[in-house]
Scaffold this motif. Structure first.
Motif, PDB file in Angstrom:
ATOM      1  N   LEU A  88       3.914  -0.798   8.463  1.00  0.00           N
ATOM      2  CA  LEU A  88       3.281  -1.941   9.134  1.00  0.00           C
ATOM      3  C   LEU A  88       4.161  -2.457  10.275  1.00  0.00           C
ATOM      4  O   LEU A  88       3.657  -2.813  11.339  1.00  0.00           O
ATOM      5  N   ILE A  89       5.470  -2.491  10.045  1.00  0.00           N
ATOM      6  CA  ILE A  89       6.398  -2.939  11.095  1.00  0.00           C
ATOM      7  C   ILE A  89       6.343  -2.000  12.297  1.00  0.00           C
ATOM      8  O   ILE A  89       6.401  -2.438  13.443  1.00  0.00           O
ATOM      9  N   ASN A  90       6.191  -0.709  12.035  1.00  0.00           N
ATOM     10  CA  ASN A  90       6.197   0.293  13.100  1.00  0.00           C
ATOM     11  C   ASN A  90       4.801   0.739  13.531  1.00  0.00           C
ATOM     12  O   ASN A  90       4.659   1.728  14.254  1.00  0.00           O
ATOM     13  N   ALA A  91       3.775   0.002  13.117  1.00  0.00           N
ATOM     14  CA  ALA A  91       2.401   0.401  13.422  1.00  0.00           C
ATOM     15  C   ALA A  91       2.115   0.415  14.920  1.00  0.00           C
ATOM     16  O   ALA A  91       1.279   1.197  15.381  1.00  0.00           O
ATOM     17  N   ASP A  92       2.806  -0.411  15.689  1.00  0.00           N
ATOM     18  CA  ASP A  92       2.542  -0.461  17.127  1.00  0.00           C
ATOM     19  C   ASP A  92       2.833   0.869  17.819  1.00  0.00           C
ATOM     20  O   ASP A  92       2.317   1.135  18.904  1.00  0.00           O
ATOM     21  N   ARG A  93       3.606   1.726  17.162  1.00  0.00           N
ATOM     22  CA  ARG A  93       3.877   3.050  17.734  1.00  0.00           C
ATOM     23  C   ARG A  93       2.623   3.921  17.753  1.00  0.00           C
ATOM     24  O   ARG A  93       2.580   4.932  18.448  1.00  0.00           O
ATOM     25  N   LEU A  94       1.615   3.530  16.970  1.00  0.00           N
ATOM     26  CA  LEU A  94       0.365   4.297  16.920  1.00  0.00           C
ATOM     27  C   LEU A  94      -0.661   3.833  17.946  1.00  0.00           C
ATOM     28  O   LEU A  94      -1.708   4.458  18.092  1.00  0.00           O
ATOM     29  N   LYS A  95      -0.396   2.752  18.637  1.00  0.00           N
ATOM     30  CA  LYS A  95      -1.351   2.236  19.631  1.00  0.00           C
ATOM     31  C   LYS A  95      -1.735   3.273  20.681  1.00  0.00           C
ATOM     32  O   LYS A  95      -2.908   3.360  21.048  1.00  0.00           O
ATOM     33  N   PRO A  96      -0.777   4.082  21.177  1.00  0.00           N
ATOM     34  CA  PRO A  96      -1.177   5.085  22.175  1.00  0.00           C
ATOM     35  C   PRO A  96      -2.196   6.105  21.651  1.00  0.00           C
ATOM     36  O   PRO A  96      -2.924   6.708  22.428  1.00  0.00           O
ATOM     37  N   ALA A  97      -2.281   6.276  20.325  1.00  0.00           N
ATOM     38  CA  ALA A  97      -3.226   7.236  19.753  1.00  0.00           C
ATOM     39  C   ALA A  97      -4.646   6.680  19.735  1.00  0.00           C
ATOM     40  O   ALA A  97      -5.586   7.421  19.475  1.00  0.00           O
ATOM     41  N   GLY A  98      -4.781   5.386  19.973  1.00  0.00           N
ATOM     42  CA  GLY A  98      -6.107   4.773  20.004  1.00  0.00           C
ATOM     43  C   GLY A  98      -6.198   3.603  19.041  1.00  0.00           C
ATOM     44  O   GLY A  98      -5.481   3.531  18.050  1.00  0.00           O
ATOM     45  N   LYS A  99      -7.117   2.695  19.369  1.00  0.00           N
ATOM     46  CA  LYS A  99      -7.277   1.497  18.537  1.00  0.00           C
ATOM     47  C   LYS A  99      -7.764   1.837  17.130  1.00  0.00           C
ATOM     48  O   LYS A  99      -7.388   1.188  16.161  1.00  0.00           O
ATOM     49  N   GLY A 100      -8.613   2.851  17.016  1.00  0.00           N
ATOM     50  CA  GLY A 100      -9.147   3.232  15.704  1.00  0.00           C
ATOM     51  C   GLY A 100      -8.059   3.690  14.754  1.00  0.00           C
ATOM     52  O   GLY A 100      -8.005   3.261  13.600  1.00  0.00           O
ATOM     53  N   ILE A 101      -7.194   4.559  15.221  1.00  0.00           N
ATOM     54  CA  ILE A 101      -6.102   5.067  14.387  1.00  0.00           C
ATOM     55  C   ILE A 101      -5.123   3.939  14.063  1.00  0.00           C
ATOM     56  O   ILE A 101      -4.644   3.817  12.936  1.00  0.00           O
ATOM     57  N   TYR A 102      -4.841   3.105  15.053  1.00  0.00           N
ATOM     58  CA  TYR A 102      -3.940   1.967  14.853  1.00  0.00           C
ATOM     59  C   TYR A 102      -4.504   1.041  13.768  1.00  0.00           C
ATOM     60  O   TYR A 102      -3.805   0.672  12.822  1.00  0.00           O
ATOM     61  N   PHE A 103      -5.774   0.684  13.881  1.00  0.00           N
ATOM     62  CA  PHE A 103      -6.411  -0.196  12.912  1.00  0.00           C
ATOM     63  C   PHE A 103      -6.462   0.455  11.526  1.00  0.00           C
ATOM     64  O   PHE A 103      -6.174  -0.176  10.512  1.00  0.00           O
ATOM     65  N   LEU A 104      -6.829   1.729  11.470  1.00  0.00           N
ATOM     66  CA  LEU A 104      -6.903   2.460  10.203  1.00  0.00           C
ATOM     67  C   LEU A 104      -5.543   2.505   9.520  1.00  0.00           C
ATOM     68  O   LEU A 104      -5.437   2.320   8.304  1.00  0.00           O
ATOM     69  N   SER A 105      -4.491   2.723  10.304  1.00  0.00           N
ATOM     70  CA  SER A 105      -3.136   2.739   9.756  1.00  0.00           C
ATOM     71  C   SER A 105      -2.786   1.392   9.137  1.00  0.00           C
ATOM     72  O   SER A 105      -2.218   1.336   8.041  1.00  0.00           O
ATOM     73  N   ILE A 106      -3.136   0.315   9.815  1.00  0.00           N
ATOM     74  CA  ILE A 106      -2.849  -1.019   9.273  1.00  0.00           C
ATOM     75  C   ILE A 106      -3.623  -1.253   7.976  1.00  0.00           C
ATOM     76  O   ILE A 106      -3.057  -1.701   6.974  1.00  0.00           O
ATOM     77  N   VAL A 107      -4.910  -0.890   7.969  1.00  0.00           N
ATOM     78  CA  VAL A 107      -5.728  -1.081   6.771  1.00  0.00           C
ATOM     79  C   VAL A 107      -5.156  -0.278   5.599  1.00  0.00           C
ATOM     80  O   VAL A 107      -4.981  -0.807   4.493  1.00  0.00           O
ATOM     81  N   PHE A 108      -4.861   0.999   5.824  1.00  0.00           N
ATOM     82  CA  PHE A 108      -4.339   1.840   4.744  1.00  0.00           C
ATOM     83  C   PHE A 108      -2.985   1.337   4.235  1.00  0.00           C
ATOM     84  O   PHE A 108      -2.732   1.328   3.033  1.00  0.00           O
ATOM     85  N   ASN A 109      -2.126   0.915   5.137  1.00  0.00           N
ATOM     86  CA  ASN A 109      -0.817   0.437   4.710  1.00  0.00           C
ATOM     87  C   ASN A 109      -0.896  -0.897   3.978  1.00  0.00           C
ATOM     88  O   ASN A 109      -0.112  -1.140   3.059  1.00  0.00           O
ATOM     89  N   VAL A 110      -1.850  -1.743   4.343  1.00  0.00           N
ATOM     90  CA  VAL A 110      -2.063  -2.983   3.583  1.00  0.00           C
ATOM     91  C   VAL A 110      -2.555  -2.629   2.179  1.00  0.00           C
ATOM     92  O   VAL A 110      -2.119  -3.227   1.183  1.00  0.00           O
TER      93      VAL A 110
END
Length: 178
Positions: free
Chosen positions: A110-132
């Motif tokens: 979650l702390i490093n999730a912003d590194r996924l922003k370049p991959a797209g908002k969908g992947i970034y959001f999905l990563s946050i949801v899964f990690n929560v």
């Protein structure tokens, strides 16, 4: 030369044993997990004894004082004995370690999730949801550690059933002989 197929009785027997083990594991998940905890206790105890033996072999042959191996061996042997006589404690320790791992890993992601922003908002959001979800799962495991053990036992039971059916099918397909 024509090949003849013979019925594979060993595969049939192994299949039935695996299915029985799977049914037992699914019908008694706590007993399955406690059995795994006892096996873990045996492994830890044996590893501790091996380290103690290695220490004395090294000291006798080379005169080296490898106290770390001795201390680790003693700690492992004590832990193994505790796990053998307190398998529920071993199961809780194992589940607690998994829970802490989930929590730490989820927080790190979650702390490093912003590194996924370049991959797209969908992947970034999905990563946050899964990690929560993983974080909540870790918290639930801290509060109820036997959930981990019961789920492992269910997975083992299902796996044994699948492997058992596979062996029975192979038995009817036969083994090839010349």
């Amino acid at each position: 030369m024509a090949e003849a197929k013979k019925f594979d009785w060993i595969s049939l027997l192994v299949g039935f044993v695996l299915i029985i083990g799977g049914i037992f594991s699914l019908s008694n998940p706590l007993a399955t997990f406690l059995t795994l905890a006892i096996m873990l206790g045996i492994v830890v105890l044996v590893r501790g004894i091996m380290l103690i033996v290695v220490f004395f072999k090294l000291e006798n042959r080379t005169g080296a004082k490898v106290f770390f191996a001795l201390i680790l061996g003693i700690l492992l042997a004590i832990t193994g004995v505790i796990f053998l006589f307190r398998p529920l404690f071993a199961a809780n320790v194992f589940a607690f370690i998994i829970a802490i791992w989930f929590i730490v890993d989820a927080i790190n992601n979650l702390i490093n999730a912003d590194r996924l922003k370049p991959a797209g908002k969908g992947i970034y959001f999905l990563s946050i949801v899964f990690n929560v979800l993983v974080l909540f799962g870790g918290i639930i495991l801290v509060l109820h550690p036997l959930i981990a053990g019961l789920s492992v036992a269910v997975m083992i039971g299902i796996t044994l059933l699948v492997f058992g059916v596979n062996h029975i099918v192979l038995a009817f397909m036969g083994k090839e002989s010349a």
